[in-house]
Design an enzyme around this catalytic site. Structure first.
Site, short mmCIF file in Angstrom:
data_model
loop_
_atom_site.label_atom_id
_atom_site.label_comp_id
_atom_site.label_asym_id
_atom_site.label_seq_id
_atom_site.Cartn_x
_atom_site.Cartn_y
_atom_site.Cartn_z
N ARG A 32 3.55 5.23 4.20
CA ARG A 32 3.58 3.95 3.48
C ARG A 32 4.09 2.84 4.38
NH1 ARG A 32 2.37 4.30 -1.98
NH2 ARG A 32 2.79 6.39 -2.81
N ASP A 33 3.46 1.67 4.25
CA ASP A 33 3.93 0.49 4.97
C ASP A 33 5.27 0.07 4.38
OD1 ASP A 33 2.31 -1.90 6.77
OD2 ASP A 33 4.18 -2.45 5.76
N ILE A 34 6.20 -0.31 5.26
CA ILE A 34 7.56 -0.68 4.83
C ILE A 34 7.57 -2.02 4.09
CG2 ILE A 34 8.36 -2.00 6.84
CD1 ILE A 34 10.85 -0.15 6.88
N ASN A 88 -5.87 -4.67 12.68
CA ASN A 88 -5.56 -5.91 13.41
C ASN A 88 -5.50 -5.59 14.90
OD1 ASN A 88 -5.25 -7.32 10.97
ND2 ASN A 88 -3.09 -6.70 10.81
N HIS A 101 -3.39 1.24 14.41
CA HIS A 101 -3.18 1.67 13.03
C HIS A 101 -4.19 1.02 12.12
CE1 HIS A 101 -0.60 -1.80 13.90
NE2 HIS A 101 -0.82 -2.19 12.66
N MET A 102 -4.59 1.79 11.13
CA MET A 102 -5.49 1.30 10.09
C MET A 102 -4.66 1.04 8.85
SD MET A 102 -8.59 3.43 8.32
CE MET A 102 -9.72 3.35 9.71
N HIS A 103 -4.74 -0.19 8.32
CA HIS A 103 -4.11 -0.48 7.03
C HIS A 103 -5.08 -0.02 5.93
CE1 HIS A 103 -1.00 -3.44 8.51
NE2 HIS A 103 -1.87 -3.55 9.52
P1 5GP Z 1 0.17 -5.09 12.23
O1 5GP Z 1 0.49 -6.52 11.93
O2 5GP Z 1 0.61 -4.67 13.60
O3 5GP Z 1 -1.28 -4.76 11.94
O4 5GP Z 1 0.95 -4.25 11.14
C1 5GP Z 1 2.16 -3.60 11.38
C2 5GP Z 1 2.61 -3.06 10.06
O5 5GP Z 1 3.68 -2.15 10.29
C3 5GP Z 1 3.15 -4.13 9.10
O6 5GP Z 1 2.38 -4.11 7.90
C4 5GP Z 1 4.60 -3.72 8.88
O7 5GP Z 1 5.04 -3.93 7.55
C5 5GP Z 1 4.59 -2.25 9.24
N1 5GP Z 1 5.86 -1.76 9.75
C6 5GP Z 1 6.64 -2.34 10.71
N2 5GP Z 1 7.72 -1.59 10.96
C7 5GP Z 1 7.62 -0.50 10.13
C8 5GP Z 1 8.46 0.65 9.94
O8 5GP Z 1 9.51 0.83 10.57
N3 5GP Z 1 8.07 1.55 9.01
C9 5GP Z 1 6.90 1.40 8.29
N4 5GP Z 1 6.60 2.35 7.39
N5 5GP Z 1 6.08 0.33 8.46
C10 5GP Z 1 6.45 -0.60 9.37
#
Ligand code: 5GP
Ligand code: ZN
Length: 115
Positions: A32-34, A88, A101-103
């Site tokens: 899960r995203d934090i 992204n 990473h894939m959201h």
């Molecule tokens: P990006 O902007 O690089 O595509 O997305 C990075 C994602 O990683 C963000 O949605 C952010 O909330 C998530 N994220 C950042 N740090 C952590 C973490 O320590 N744990 C989790 N589960 N998600 C994280």
């Protein structure tokens, strides 16, 4: 490099930073995203360190295909009739964490198109 000791997501893969794991196999981890942007927001990652989509080579094609299959599986398990996947890439693409990473987002109505 298959692991970057300074990479947050490599630390999550190694279990050095906790996460809520949703799926795991030999090559993929989903958690899960934090900071969720939807009622369901997961991150699906390869366990090997690849900084961005631009670092993918033909040998990674199978893994990338399986990321989509994991997205489909999680959507089914979490009863998401519709969902969105996003990768992204680089600062201009809004990437913050440099481990591919894939959201996977769902559980709310997404607007048509991309704003
Ligand atoms: P990006 O902007 O690089 O595509 O997305 C990075 C994602 O990683 C963000 O949605 C952010 O909330 C998530 N994220 C950042 N740090 C952590 C973490 O320590 N744990 C989790 N589960 N998600 C994280
Ligand atoms: Zn990494």
């Amino acid at each position: 490099m298959s692991v970057d000791p300074d990479c947050l997501f490599c630390k999550i893969v190694a279990g050095e930073i906790p996460c809520e794991r949703l799926y795991e196999d030999d090559e993929i981890l989903a958690f899960r995203d934090i900071n969720p942007q939807a009622p369901f927001h997961a991150l699906l990652i390869p366990k090997i360190h690849l900084a961005t989509l631009n670092d993918l080579e033909p040998e990674h094609a199978g893994m990338v295909g399986r990321l989509f299959l994991v997205a489909r599986l999680l959507a089914k398990e979490h009863d998401l009739p519709g969902y969105r996947v996003v990768i992204n890439t680089n600062p201009e693409g809004g990437q913050v964490i440099y481990h591919v990473h894939m959201h996977l987002l769902g559980g709310r109505q997404m607007k048509a198109g991309l704003g």
